[in-house]
Design a protein around this motif. Sequence first.
Motif, PDB file in Angstrom:
ATOM      1  N   LEU A  73       0.671  -1.116   0.000  1.00 51.66           N
ATOM      2  CA  LEU A  73      -0.179   0.017  -0.067  1.00 51.66           C
ATOM      3  C   LEU A  73       0.915   1.417  -0.054  1.00 51.66           C
ATOM      4  N   THR A  83       0.415   4.592  -2.202  1.00 52.71           N
ATOM      5  CA  THR A  83      -0.102   6.006  -1.682  1.00 52.71           C
ATOM      6  C   THR A  83       1.062   6.836  -1.734  1.00 52.71           C
ATOM      7  N   ALA A 104      -1.469   4.922   4.132  1.00 54.22           N
ATOM      8  CA  ALA A 104      -1.759   3.493   4.028  1.00 54.22           C
ATOM      9  C   ALA A 104      -2.411   3.173   5.118  1.00 54.22           C
TER      10      ALA A 104
END
Length: 350
Positions: A96, A100, A342
């Motif tokens: 993630l 991000t 995230a």
Amino acid sequence: MNILAIETSCDETASAVVSDGTYVVSNAVASSTDIHKTWGGIVPELAAREQLAYMIPVLLKAMEPFMAHGDGLKTAIEKHIDALAVTVGPGLIGSLLIGTETAKTLAFATGKPLIPVNHVQAHMYANFIGGKEIAFPAISLVASGGHTELFLMKSARELTWLGGTIDDAAGEAFDKTARLLGFGGGGGRAIEEASCQFKVQSAGRRTKSKVILPRPMINDGTLNFSFSGLKTAVMREFRKLKSPTFADTAAFSYEVQEAICDVLVKKTMSAAYSTGARSILLSGGVAANKRLREKFQKAVTGVNPPVAFHVPPIELCTDNAVYIASYAFFRGKPVGWQTVHAAPDLSVET
Ligand code: KG4
Ligand code: ZN
């Protein structure tokens, strides 16, 4: 309105540009699935490293249609993109973070609005691609590797969570039983292929499989799911066979697929009847399963009042950034890039 989306929640690195939430301008996906196969499951650190390697090439591929005249990435985004969208969770933290941080950097550099997206809720918006007319209220089943969730959709913006799995997800049940049956990391696709072999072997005869597995919680009256007992049953029954043949493995695969599909269809249909839904939306990696698609189609046939069944094309069922962009268009809210983080444990219920 063109949205450039980024998706890096697990082992796919994806980026796409979607116009007005429905028309796909570009769709780039890279996957590290093969690297994990030898380990029997996704290794988060390896997935994160591959995300880092793929992120920029995948982003450039998604923006290629706008960079044809020699514009660099920043200029192309400034000229042609109205908003950026990124998956913030749920998912693997290392994976993630790559998406991000990339999206935040692009938002900072170009000044474009940034829309944070819930990956699980976004899956269902793959059904909006192509501008299909969807009659509301709709019941939406998201069945993926980590989630099995039912939602009521009163409109493209209004979602209410109705129920979900209390242990393993449907995709997880496919993945774990695939390993028990000797398919390594082949997951649901391997089970599906072996099931077809069972059907070929018994073609022309109304052969019933000798393997009978449980359909957990199928008649319990709730909209929750449980699949961990199925995995235990496969382990117990398959291990009874001293030297299983391919025919045995195919018979088990067929019954695993039947059991998972039966539960998913029954619970979703119950949700549709109890809410007066006019449509059913299926999505998530498990929605790629042809037997599941077939069973849903059969379940809605002849239902009065009619219930329409929608499922995305197979390539939009597994992880990609197209539905991230679509969700952002229909339901997303832009926020300051400084506030985007995230969120591996992001709830799917709100
Ligand atoms: O949505 P997805 O790509 O990733 C997650 O968000 O988890 O779903 C991956 C899951 C895996 O568990 C995989 O085994 C399952 O979707 N899957 C399938 C099929 N293709 C992928 N399950 C059953 N039949 C398939 N054909
Ligand atoms: Zn997914």
